[in-house]
Design an enzyme around this catalytic site. Sequence first.
Site, PDB file in Angstrom:
ATOM      1  N   PHE A 185       0.857  -1.183   0.000  1.00  8.06           N
ATOM      2  CA  PHE A 185       0.000   0.000   0.000  1.00  8.06           C
ATOM      3  C   PHE A 185       0.892   1.233   0.000  1.00  8.06           C
ATOM      4  CE2 PHE A 185      -4.478   1.068   0.652  1.00  8.06           C
ATOM      5  CZ  PHE A 185      -5.087  -0.147   0.387  1.00  8.06           C
ATOM      6  N   GLN A 200      -7.663  15.001   2.792  1.00  8.79           N
ATOM      7  CA  GLN A 200      -6.975  14.153   1.801  1.00  8.79           C
ATOM      8  C   GLN A 200      -7.807  13.892   0.549  1.00  8.79           C
ATOM      9  OE1 GLN A 200      -6.246   9.659   2.463  1.00  8.79           O
ATOM     10  NE2 GLN A 200      -4.230  10.607   2.539  1.00  8.79           N
ATOM     11  N   HIS A 223      -7.867  11.277  -2.458  1.00  6.39           N
ATOM     12  CA  HIS A 223      -7.352   9.974  -2.888  1.00  6.39           C
ATOM     13  C   HIS A 223      -7.148  10.042  -4.398  1.00  6.39           C
ATOM     14  CE1 HIS A 223      -7.169   5.707  -3.719  1.00  6.39           C
ATOM     15  NE2 HIS A 223      -7.239   5.404  -2.442  1.00  6.39           N
ATOM     16  N   LEU A 283     -14.544   5.155  -5.174  1.00  8.90           N
ATOM     17  CA  LEU A 283     -13.140   4.820  -4.944  1.00  8.90           C
ATOM     18  C   LEU A 283     -12.694   3.549  -5.648  1.00  8.90           C
ATOM     19  CD1 LEU A 283     -10.890   6.060  -3.080  1.00  8.90           C
ATOM     20  CD2 LEU A 283     -11.234   4.027  -1.698  1.00  8.90           C
ATOM     21  N   GLU A 302      -6.433   1.803  -3.298  1.00  6.27           N
ATOM     22  CA  GLU A 302      -4.987   1.838  -3.521  1.00  6.27           C
ATOM     23  C   GLU A 302      -4.434   0.413  -3.597  1.00  6.27           C
ATOM     24  OE1 GLU A 302      -2.910   5.194  -1.437  1.00  6.27           O
ATOM     25  OE2 GLU A 302      -2.044   3.492  -0.382  1.00  6.27           O
ATOM     26  N   ARG A 314      -0.535   9.427  -0.843  1.00  4.87           N
ATOM     27  CA  ARG A 314      -1.646   9.922  -1.662  1.00  4.87           C
ATOM     28  C   ARG A 314      -1.528  11.392  -2.039  1.00  4.87           C
ATOM     29  NH1 ARG A 314      -6.259   6.683   1.752  1.00  4.87           N
ATOM     30  NH2 ARG A 314      -5.684   4.676   0.835  1.00  4.87           N
ATOM     31  N   HIS A 374     -11.502  12.431   0.105  1.00  3.22           N
ATOM     32  CA  HIS A 374     -11.554  11.106   0.722  1.00  3.22           C
ATOM     33  C   HIS A 374     -11.559  11.100   2.236  1.00  3.22           C
ATOM     34  CE1 HIS A 374     -11.064   6.817   0.830  1.00  3.22           C
ATOM     35  NE2 HIS A 374      -9.914   6.893   1.455  1.00  3.22           N
ATOM     36  N   ARG A 422      -2.788  11.169   5.684  1.00  2.00           N
ATOM     37  CA  ARG A 422      -2.887   9.801   6.208  1.00  2.00           C
ATOM     38  C   ARG A 422      -2.369   8.787   5.193  1.00  2.00           C
ATOM     39  NH1 ARG A 422      -6.504   5.658   5.488  1.00  2.00           N
ATOM     40  NH2 ARG A 422      -8.203   6.866   4.571  1.00  2.00           N
TER      41      ARG A 422
HETATM   42  C1  LIG Z   1     -14.776   4.139  -0.080  1.00  2.01           C
HETATM   43  C2  LIG Z   1     -13.841   4.166   1.069  1.00  2.01           C
HETATM   44  C3  LIG Z   1     -12.835   3.205   1.165  1.00  2.01           C
HETATM   45  C4  LIG Z   1     -11.945   3.232   2.248  1.00  2.01           C
HETATM   46  N1  LIG Z   1     -10.962   2.273   2.333  1.00  2.01           N
HETATM   47  C5  LIG Z   1     -10.128   2.261   3.396  1.00  2.01           C
HETATM   48  C6  LIG Z   1      -9.157   1.236   3.562  1.00  2.01           C
HETATM   49  O1  LIG Z   1      -9.051   0.300   2.778  1.00  2.01           O
HETATM   50  N2  LIG Z   1      -8.333   1.300   4.635  1.00  2.01           N
HETATM   51  C7  LIG Z   1      -8.415   2.300   5.552  1.00  2.01           C
HETATM   52  O2  LIG Z   1      -7.651   2.304   6.503  1.00  2.01           O
HETATM   53  N3  LIG Z   1      -9.353   3.271   5.431  1.00  2.01           N
HETATM   54  C8  LIG Z   1     -10.209   3.264   4.387  1.00  2.01           C
HETATM   55  N4  LIG Z   1     -11.163   4.254   4.279  1.00  2.01           N
HETATM   56  C9  LIG Z   1     -11.340   5.203   5.384  1.00  2.01           C
HETATM   57  C10 LIG Z   1     -12.068   4.517   6.533  1.00  2.01           C
HETATM   58  O3  LIG Z   1     -12.958   3.562   6.024  1.00  2.01           O
HETATM   59  C11 LIG Z   1     -12.872   5.494   7.389  1.00  2.01           C
HETATM   60  O4  LIG Z   1     -12.080   6.586   7.737  1.00  2.01           O
HETATM   61  C12 LIG Z   1     -13.332   4.799   8.669  1.00  2.01           C
HETATM   62  O5  LIG Z   1     -14.008   3.605   8.363  1.00  2.01           O
HETATM   63  C13 LIG Z   1     -14.204   5.697   9.509  1.00  2.01           C
HETATM   64  O6  LIG Z   1     -14.741   4.941  10.570  1.00  2.01           O
HETATM   65  P1  LIG Z   1     -15.562   5.633  11.732  1.00  2.01           P
HETATM   66  O7  LIG Z   1     -15.948   4.539  12.665  1.00  2.01           O
HETATM   67  O8  LIG Z   1     -14.806   6.781  12.261  1.00  2.01           O
HETATM   68  O9  LIG Z   1     -16.844   6.250  11.011  1.00  2.01           O
HETATM   69  P2  LIG Z   1     -17.936   5.636  10.007  1.00  2.01           P
HETATM   70  O10 LIG Z   1     -17.681   4.224   9.667  1.00  2.01           O
HETATM   71  O11 LIG Z   1     -18.081   6.611   8.917  1.00  2.01           O
HETATM   72  O12 LIG Z   1     -19.236   5.648  10.893  1.00  2.01           O
HETATM   73  C14 LIG Z   1     -19.850   6.850  11.314  1.00  2.01           C
HETATM   74  C15 LIG Z   1     -21.023   6.493  12.195  1.00  2.01           C
HETATM   75  O13 LIG Z   1     -21.527   7.676  12.780  1.00  2.01           O
HETATM   76  C16 LIG Z   1     -22.915   7.675  12.725  1.00  2.01           C
HETATM   77  N5  LIG Z   1     -23.374   9.073  12.727  1.00  2.01           N
HETATM   78  C17 LIG Z   1     -22.914  10.105  11.992  1.00  2.01           C
HETATM   79  N6  LIG Z   1     -23.605  11.223  12.292  1.00  2.01           N
HETATM   80  C18 LIG Z   1     -24.500  10.887  13.239  1.00  2.01           C
HETATM   81  C19 LIG Z   1     -25.499  11.591  13.954  1.00  2.01           C
HETATM   82  N7  LIG Z   1     -25.760  12.887  13.743  1.00  2.01           N
HETATM   83  N8  LIG Z   1     -26.249  10.911  14.849  1.00  2.01           N
HETATM   84  C20 LIG Z   1     -26.047   9.584  15.070  1.00  2.01           C
HETATM   85  N9  LIG Z   1     -25.118   8.873  14.422  1.00  2.01           N
HETATM   86  C21 LIG Z   1     -24.346   9.522  13.527  1.00  2.01           C
HETATM   87  C22 LIG Z   1     -23.268   6.915  11.471  1.00  2.01           C
HETATM   88  O14 LIG Z   1     -24.555   6.364  11.570  1.00  2.01           O
HETATM   89  C23 LIG Z   1     -22.185   5.840  11.458  1.00  2.01           C
HETATM   90  O15 LIG Z   1     -22.608   4.717  12.195  1.00  2.01           O
HETATM   91  C24 LIG Z   1     -12.058   4.238   3.219  1.00  2.01           C
HETATM   92  C25 LIG Z   1     -13.077   5.183   3.126  1.00  2.01           C
HETATM   93  C26 LIG Z   1     -13.936   5.162   2.049  1.00  2.01           C
HETATM   94  C27 LIG Z   1     -14.975   6.249   1.958  1.00  2.01           C
END
Ligand SMILES: Cc1cc2nc3c(=O)[nH]c(=O)nc-3n(C[C@H](O)[C@H](O)[C@H](O)COP(=O)(O)OP(=O)(O)OC[C@H]3O[C@@H](n4cnc5c(N)ncnc54)[C@H](O)[C@@H]3O)c2cc1C
Length: 579
Positions: free
Chosen positions: A121, A241, A243, A253, A256, A287, A353, A394
């Site tokens: 990666f 960031q 991507h 997306l 990578e 990135r 991203h 990142r």
């Molecule tokens: C397409 C894509 C591919 C990715 N691939 C990778 C990868 O391969 N490797 C890597 O390390 N990272 C990757 N990332 C980044 C990574 O996935 C995210 O940064 C990470 O999963 C975020 O996790 P989180 O638990 O912080 O939030 P999220 O998984 O975004 O969850 C947010 C939560 O907050 C809740 N929420 C939001 N607002 C409210 C509100 N007002 N009231 C109640 N609940 C709320 C939502 O319901 C949800 O449950 C990727 C991101 C994307 C978009």
Amino acid sequence: MTPPPVLRHQFDAVIVGAGGAGLMAALEASKRCRVAVVSKLYPTRSHTGTAQGGIGAALGNLEPDRWEWHMFDTVKGGDYLCDQDAVEVMCQEAIEVVYELEHMGLPFNRTAEGTIDQRRFGGHTTEFGKAPIRRACYAADRTGHMILQTLYQQCIKQGVVFFDEFRLLDVLIHEGRCSGIVAWCLATGELHLFHAKAVLLATGGFGRMYKVTSNAHTLTGDGCAIVFRRGVPLEDMEFFQFHPTGIYKLGILITEGARGEGGILRNDRGERFMERYAPTLLDLAPRDMVSRAIYREIRAGRGIQGRDYVHLDLTHLEAGLVERKLPDIADFVRTYLGLDPVRELIPVQPTAHYAMGGIPTDAQAQVLDAHQAPVRGLYAAGECACVSVHGANRLGTNSLVDIVVFGRRGGRHIAQYIPQADLPPLPPEATRRAQEELDRLTTPRGGEAIARLRDELQEIMMRHVSVYREEAGLKEALAGIATLRSRYRAVEVQDRSRRFNTELEEALELGYLLDLAWVTTAAALARTESRGAHSREDHPARDDAGWLRHSLAVATGETVGLTYKPVTITRFQPQERKY
Ligand SMILES: Cc1cc2nc3c(=O)[nH]c(=O)nc-3n(C[C@H](O)[C@H](O)[C@H](O)COP(=O)(O)OP(=O)(O)OC[C@H]3O[C@@H](n4cnc5c(N)ncnc54)[C@H](O)[C@@H]3O)c2cc1C
């Protein structure tokens, strides 16, 4: 709207957000106390479920690896803005947490010997920068999906109480202490008051402030904006960031991991142009660098047919590899572009991203106020938080590490804190602010349409606050956002129904995006240097003497107040960043 009834709940801890960070925190905290998870989405629809390529950990299953190398890569990738004490914690604990996930049943891809398989990666190297290393543990290109399903199952098994499709409206902070949250139930329109000793925010990112983005529609930065309005600062918001490989125009997306498996970026002449920009790591440079390289090729007229995209080439990869290791992205390309990635080139462009900035926390996930003191009982983890382990940029795979490592640490700290903490009293009129906001948005004012304001915001951010920035454009953006913020005050939700009022949700989310875009732009204007994802054309050099520091933004009336705090440097002194 007549005020709906307020329902009350009491838990030891409330976790807001059911992505990887929220579920990991809930799982840990629920070992010792009663935990509720409040999520605007059904948990397994959280954006974590879309993460494709992998989770980085120095397991060393295919070649020697050490967590110190992972730490070095993270710090260098972050352009030395990372707090190195926190990065050290993350890279060490990554190894343990990946095995913990494996033991919970996460179906990682395997090596021939049966250990967890790993792939290359961007920015991850062997021996402090020598050559690309296989460090990303993965489950095909559905790694996040598997993490989310695994953690959700464990939470259910452990009796965590879920409030699905409940939306956070306010965090109750009174005299330096958090006593709960106010949430709104989408199905009924009722307000719910959650009284608790601890609250952990895990509400994810806010890529929806940009027009072209990999982020789900729901990534609107709710948690960040809500605590910002309550006086909590936001850290390093100028670093967003892009991507390098989003599907052209759509932003969807292409992991990578596709380049990790050998994919190559090519310009209109068919050249592997990364040879010019990163002779050692080539297509696997970090990135920020690859995104800038793509823009430079486009500006030099070497975009495909002179247009604003380049090609990702997977056609030379071994037969069957794409189907086996990248099945989802192959599907996306076939569905959205009508192309076969095994035989044809994929048109790609940089896509918004990941938010490096967010709610400042310490390594226990405790939220820090403007004076660096923990706000008692308030925690944040995952993309909404800024620990800061990602600094100015990142590395791929490090967000999944961040969410599980710091989600778990936050959950553990809560479990220790709860038994010795009393239940704080609720502030007077605890639901008043939330109710007033709903009333304001649903009062007839013959005003602005939500979608139009959102489109204008996304255009402004894309044009002036994306990969390249400069003073005049940032000032124009700031003025444009100020106008949008005042027009937002006249936004009117036409739908007056109480149940499933999704228009009201969109109005709330637009308000959050406007606040965060405002802070991002103001912080970007102030930082007169180029570092990581923040690239100023009028200040192209990194300036460690002036700017090796984190920004902290607070709202002071109609301006963003900015202060700065030092970066924690332990093992690695800033160096020139060459790849
Ligand atoms: C397409 C894509 C591919 C990715 N691939 C990778 C990868 O391969 N490797 C890597 O390390 N990272 C990757 N990332 C980044 C990574 O996935 C995210 O940064 C990470 O999963 C975020 O996790 P989180 O638990 O912080 O939030 P999220 O998984 O975004 O969850 C947010 C939560 O907050 C809740 N929420 C939001 N607002 C409210 C509100 N007002 N009231 C109640 N609940 C709320 C939502 O319901 C949800 O449950 C990727 C991101 C994307 C978009």
